[in-house]
Enzyme design. Sequence first.
Site, short mmCIF file in Angstrom:
data_model
loop_
_atom_site.label_atom_id
_atom_site.label_comp_id
_atom_site.label_asym_id
_atom_site.label_seq_id
_atom_site.Cartn_x
_atom_site.Cartn_y
_atom_site.Cartn_z
N LYS A 23 0.86 -1.18 0.00
CA LYS A 23 0.00 0.00 0.00
C LYS A 23 0.90 1.23 0.00
CE LYS A 23 -4.07 1.93 2.30
NZ LYS A 23 -3.67 3.34 2.17
N ASP A 25 2.00 5.13 0.03
CA ASP A 25 1.56 6.35 0.70
C ASP A 25 1.68 7.50 -0.28
OD1 ASP A 25 0.65 7.98 2.67
OD2 ASP A 25 2.50 8.04 3.82
N GLU A 164 3.38 1.99 4.37
CA GLU A 164 2.05 2.30 4.90
C GLU A 164 1.24 1.06 5.26
OE1 GLU A 164 -1.82 5.09 3.82
OE2 GLU A 164 -0.50 4.39 2.23
#
Length: 308
Positions: A23, A25, A164
Amino acid sequence: MRPMLAVTADHVPRGEAWVHEVKWDGMRVLADVHDGHLTLRSRTERDVTTAYPELAGLADLYDDLLLDGEVVALRDGVPSFAALADRMHVSSARRADQLAAAAPVTFMAFDLLRVLGQDITAQPWSARRALLEQLDIDTARWQVPPVFDDGEQLLAATAEQGLEGIVSKRRDAPYVAARRSPDWQKMPHRRTTSVVVGGWRPETSGADRLGAVLVGVPGPEGLHFAGRVGSGLGGRAGDRLRELLDPLATAGSPFAEELPRLDARGARWVTPRVVVDVASLGHTDGGRLRQPAFQRVRPDLDPEDLDA
């Protein structure tokens, strides 16, 4: 077109039906290439092409292409949202060129929605991913990040590396635009919530400086109060947020309900346009954030985007 969104999960889904990605950021962007012209659109469908001139070469890859991904600003190999925030609303081509030369961004392309005039959103993720990899588009400014079979191991690795979190996706899932689908599940390491600022209170010392913000969540009846956030607003963070809020000053409260006297005392109301992220320990039974702390302004989000 708005992108497909993930739901927040409390554990990593297991089994061969799932695949897992880092994921990032960054800023969610759809990169649309057609007849040698590139258009970059944010999650809220705002044209941000001018802000990222270093991505102009995407237009030369194929005659027709629609990619979903994130624009990230890497610092020592780790995405920095703070570094990216300075780029998000740049409308001057000259200023964008200067920023791109000093600190270029990278586009992480993780999905393919259209290629050579064919809409492939109805095809399963696995088929779209195979076509994306066949495009062979990895360069210094854009790349197709890897995917992983072991989600729990990836979650642990991203925590260790300061990333993240992860996103888990069903291999057989189609791409459903503008919807939050359980076929995509996100597990961030930082439990954050995006909320809208409806007012602020000055410091208790009597100084005319921002001491806390009053935040809410959009709903059918208006902006619902989610709590008062003071932690994390010291120093420059509070000053910068105040600069965004001052032009939005309004006479009355924008919240749908009457606020508790303790929270409303001395409040300066604003038109609810500024979205911020706050970290918390969850919510009370009354829907208030527990021990919230300010994290960052979200210039890439509109309040309407939270009511989804």
